[in-house]
Design a protein around this motif. Structure first.
Motif, PDB file in Angstrom:
ATOM      1  N   UNK A   1       1.032  -1.373   0.112  1.00  7.72           N
ATOM      2  CA  UNK A   1       0.203  -0.222  -0.056  1.00  7.72           C
ATOM      3  C   UNK A   1       0.811   1.286  -0.163  1.00  7.72           C
ATOM      4  N   UNK A   2       2.065   1.332   0.560  1.00  3.87           N
ATOM      5  CA  UNK A   2       3.010   2.392   0.638  1.00  3.87           C
ATOM      6  C   UNK A   2       3.521   2.605  -0.777  1.00  3.87           C
ATOM      7  N   UNK A   3       3.942   1.415  -1.442  1.00  2.31           N
ATOM      8  CA  UNK A   3       4.608   1.803  -2.723  1.00  2.31           C
ATOM      9  C   UNK A   3       3.521   2.209  -3.653  1.00  2.31           C
ATOM     10  N   UNK A   4       2.165   1.536  -3.515  1.00  4.94           N
ATOM     11  CA  UNK A   4       0.963   2.212  -4.348  1.00  4.94           C
ATOM     12  C   UNK A   4       0.861   3.809  -4.615  1.00  4.94           C
ATOM     13  N   UNK A   5       1.159   4.416  -3.183  1.00  3.95           N
ATOM     14  CA  UNK A   5       1.091   5.600  -3.015  1.00  3.95           C
ATOM     15  C   UNK A   5       2.234   6.314  -3.734  1.00  3.95           C
ATOM     16  N   UNK A   6       3.481   5.835  -3.657  1.00  7.33           N
ATOM     17  CA  UNK A   6       4.539   6.146  -4.069  1.00  7.33           C
ATOM     18  C   UNK A   6       4.487   6.049  -6.074  1.00  7.33           C
TER      19      UNK A   6
ATOM     20  N   UNK B   1       0.904  15.586   0.507  1.00 10.50           N
ATOM     21  CA  UNK B   1      -0.828  15.428   0.863  1.00 10.50           C
ATOM     22  C   UNK B   1      -0.905  14.068   0.016  1.00 10.50           C
ATOM     23  N   UNK B   2      -0.662  14.181  -1.188  1.00 12.43           N
ATOM     24  CA  UNK B   2      -0.902  12.719  -2.307  1.00 12.43           C
ATOM     25  C   UNK B   2      -0.617  11.486  -1.527  1.00 12.43           C
ATOM     26  N   UNK B   3       0.440  11.499  -1.050  1.00 16.35           N
ATOM     27  CA  UNK B   3       1.164  10.296  -0.417  1.00 16.35           C
ATOM     28  C   UNK B   3       0.463   9.943   0.794  1.00 16.35           C
ATOM     29  N   UNK B   4       0.153  10.729   1.636  1.00 20.17           N
ATOM     30  CA  UNK B   4      -0.740  10.412   2.838  1.00 20.17           C
ATOM     31  C   UNK B   4      -1.929  10.298   2.661  1.00 20.17           C
TER      32      UNK B   4
ATOM     33  N   UNK C   1      -1.523   5.577   6.690  1.00 17.93           N
ATOM     34  CA  UNK C   1      -1.251   6.882   7.255  1.00 17.93           C
ATOM     35  C   UNK C   1      -2.626   7.614   7.711  1.00 17.93           C
ATOM     36  N   UNK C   2      -3.240   8.028   6.840  1.00 24.07           N
ATOM     37  CA  UNK C   2      -4.548   8.957   7.035  1.00 24.07           C
ATOM     38  C   UNK C   2      -5.503   8.318   7.721  1.00 24.07           C
TER      39      UNK C   2
ATOM     40  N   UNK D   1      10.417   8.667  -0.385  1.00 23.37           N
ATOM     41  CA  UNK D   1       9.298   9.183   0.491  1.00 23.37           C
ATOM     42  C   UNK D   1       9.499   9.864   1.655  1.00 23.37           C
ATOM     43  N   UNK D   2      10.551   9.279   2.574  1.00 22.14           N
ATOM     44  CA  UNK D   2      11.054   9.931   3.440  1.00 22.14           C
ATOM     45  C   UNK D   2      11.361  11.358   3.174  1.00 22.14           C
ATOM     46  N   UNK D   3      12.226  11.519   2.250  1.00 17.74           N
ATOM     47  CA  UNK D   3      12.619  13.038   1.938  1.00 17.74           C
ATOM     48  C   UNK D   3      11.220  13.983   1.854  1.00 17.74           C
ATOM     49  N   UNK D   4      10.328  13.443   1.038  1.00 15.54           N
ATOM     50  CA  UNK D   4       9.231  14.137   0.989  1.00 15.54           C
ATOM     51  C   UNK D   4       8.574  14.509   2.270  1.00 15.54           C
ATOM     52  N   UNK D   5       8.305  13.486   3.035  1.00 13.77           N
ATOM     53  CA  UNK D   5       7.520  13.722   4.388  1.00 13.77           C
ATOM     54  C   UNK D   5       8.210  14.500   5.485  1.00 13.77           C
ATOM     55  N   UNK D   6       9.602  14.166   5.506  1.00 17.61           N
ATOM     56  CA  UNK D   6      10.418  15.015   6.509  1.00 17.61           C
ATOM     57  C   UNK D   6      10.629  16.390   6.311  1.00 17.61           C
ATOM     58  N   UNK D   7      10.309  16.847   5.164  1.00 18.26           N
ATOM     59  CA  UNK D   7      10.300  18.246   4.789  1.00 18.26           C
ATOM     60  C   UNK D   7       9.074  18.841   4.867  1.00 18.26           C
ATOM     61  N   UNK D   8       8.044  18.181   5.254  1.00 17.85           N
ATOM     62  CA  UNK D   8       6.767  18.904   5.502  1.00 17.85           C
ATOM     63  C   UNK D   8       6.453  18.958   7.215  1.00 17.85           C
ATOM     64  N   UNK D   9       6.087  20.237   7.280  1.00 14.31           N
ATOM     65  CA  UNK D   9       5.740  20.474   8.817  1.00 14.31           C
ATOM     66  C   UNK D   9       4.838  19.755   9.655  1.00 14.31           C
ATOM     67  N   UNK D  10       3.902  19.091   8.841  1.00 15.57           N
ATOM     68  CA  UNK D  10       2.787  18.260   9.576  1.00 15.57           C
ATOM     69  C   UNK D  10       2.986  16.939   9.471  1.00 15.57           C
ATOM     70  N   UNK D  11       3.306  16.582   8.017  1.00 10.19           N
ATOM     71  CA  UNK D  11       3.224  15.123   7.512  1.00 10.19           C
ATOM     72  C   UNK D  11       4.267  14.539   8.040  1.00 10.19           C
ATOM     73  N   UNK D  12       5.336  14.966   8.409  1.00 10.28           N
ATOM     74  CA  UNK D  12       6.719  14.383   8.896  1.00 10.28           C
ATOM     75  C   UNK D  12       6.381  13.277   9.850  1.00 10.28           C
TER      76      UNK D  12
END
Length: 470
Positions: free
Chosen positions: A283-288, A305-308, A314-315, A387-398
């Motif tokens: 399911x994680x790879x599907x979002x990726x 936002x799309x990934x989460x 996650x959501x 994916x980590x790179x994208x989420x780690x730089x988001x102030x909420x979704x990290x």
């Protein structure tokens, strides 16, 4: 202690570890080898590496420090010369703790003395039990027994109650407390509201399904089905990780630095939990795969936002569980039914939430997952790091990176089986996800859209004929 930067290489007879530790006193270096385990301690640095095969510290071994470059080079002899050490470039796997050795199970096969229970008097039985008590407890127990005709009092065991309403979630349900103040943050993907910390798994699933049904828009889907020019462009795109040659794979320096920051844990998962982790990975790879296709592997501010939004774990904190009916009893194998059950929530979310909503796009993502799994865990970890790179730089979704991706990266590197991943990928390539499994009338909407097109086409032809006859 600081974990230094390092790299590993090998020759036919030895393994070479190059460690960057500038401005040290080389004489203070403490280097130890214990079979597969190498530890290097030199203040303020500490490095512990667990290799796939045993090493020796013999006369051919050496340790040299170059103060001009700041590198300490440790050369160790292979116990079995000529043996190939795998994954020397997978730093997170080398840093993972050595698996625990289970305690031996002792079984008493026979006893030299057998005493019949009928030969033991109540007094002797009481004495045997009270020997295990402290002196004060022994005295109190004897007094109670004497008052009760020398029979030890017994009480009905009380059931254990969980007095805490807080629930656990995330990787192997190891996390809690991350959503205590979620109502005060701008977490738009959280579907549990202020109850994120207290919802049971059943309640999470109910909330997720309800939210998907509410977001499902028939007109939106029909519009994308009718005008799918851009979606067709997305379908023709090929992921660079899938197209790349496997023998040319090498982690970048940036990826290695990220892996050095991953948690160094030993994951003692049960066979059922391990089975579930493979399903969650799908399911994680599907979002990726969806995010990569729709952005052509160039993330945008909306990518987090799309990934989460597309990942149920996650959501809604609702990962797939193999305890559902119809799932495989062999935990190393996967059935078509459980894979469909695992993918249906991802398909539904891809048709209800993001910008491009297309069943054939979801099918393309399934095939991307399959090819990534077949490519092996090295490629999968590269995807997870992105994916980590994208989420780690988001102030909420990290937060979703902390409770899922950090541990997943380490687990895939150290514990995932490439053979299992390959079998899983091949099953996904041949899998059939029917539109009626989504719970929405997707086939009916597509048929109605086609019929509308045909009517418009016939109307255009008639008008053309009339104008030409005039």
């Amino acid at each position: 202690m600081i974990t230094p930067r390092f790299s590993c290489s090998q020759t036919a007879d030895s393994v070479v570890v190059s460690i960057y530790c500038p401005s040290i006193r080389a004489a203070d270096a403490d280097i130890n080898v214990d079979e597969t385990l190498l530890t290097v301690h030199i203040n303020p640095y500490f490095l512990r590496l667990n290799f796939s095969h045993p090493l020796l510290e013999d006369d051919a071994s050496s340790a040299n420090y170059d103060p001009s470059t700041g590198y300490l080079t440790v050369t160790l002899t292979k116990e079995n010369k000529g043996q190939e050490f795998t994954d020397l470039d997978v730093l997170a796997k080398l840093l993972a703790p050595r698996p625990s050795v289970p305690a031996p199970i002792i079984e008493v096969l026979a006893s030299t003395e057998v005493v019949s229970s009928t030969d033991v008097s109540p007094q002797e039985d009481l004495a045997e039990k009270t020997q295990k008590l402290s002196l004060d407890q022994e005295r109190q127990e004897i007094l109670k027994a004497a008052e009760n005709d020398w029979q030890l009092p017994q009480e009905v065991p009380q059931p254990a109650f969980n007095i805490s309403a807080q629930k656990h979630y995330g990787f192997l349900d190891m996390h809690s407390g991350y959503f205590k103040h979620v109502t005060h943050t701008e977490n738009e993907v959280n579907e549990l509201g202020g109850e994120a910390e207290t919802c049971t798994l059943k309640e999470r699933r109910q909330k997720r399904i309800k939210h998907e049904d509410e977001k499902w828009d028939e007109e939106y889907y029909m519009a994308d089905f009718a005008d799918d020019a851009y979606i067709q462009e997305l379908l023709s795109w090929e992921h660079p990780h899938i197209a790349a040659r496997a023998d040319a794979f090498e982690y970048t320096e940036e990826e290695n630095l990220k892996m050095l920051q991953l948690p160094r844990k030993e994951y003692l998962s049960t066979p059922t939990q391990t089975h579930d982790l493979y399903l969650i990975l799908i399911t994680i790879l599907f979002s990726y795969a969806y995010e990569s296709r729709t952005t052509q592997h160039d993330p945008t501010p909306e990518s987090a936002w799309t990934i989460c939004s597309l990942t149920p774990a996650f959501s809604a904190l609702d990962p797939p569980k193999s305890s559902l009916s119809g799932f495989s009893t062999n935990l190393q194998e996967f059935t078509a039914q459980e894979l469909v059950t695992t993918l249906v929530p991802s398909y539904r979310r891809s048709l209800a939430f993001p910008l491009y909503r297309s069943f054939i796009l979801a099918e393309a993502c399934r095939k991307d997952i399959a090819r990534l799994l077949i490519a092996g865990k090295r490629v999968i970890v590269r995807c997870l790091l992105e994916l980590k790179q994208i989420l780690d730089h988001h102030e909420v979704y990290y937060v979703y990176s902390k409770i899922w991706l950090d541990d997943f990266c380490t687990w895939v590197l150290a514990y995932a089986d490439d053979d299992v991943l390959s079998r899983l990928g091949k099953l996904l390539l041949e899998l059939k996800v029917h539109k009626n499994a989504l719970g929405w009338d997707v086939e009916g909407l597509e048929a109605a859209t086609k019929e509308c097109f045909e009517r418009e086409s016939d109307s255009d032809d008639e008008s053309t004929d009339e104008s030409s006859s005039e």
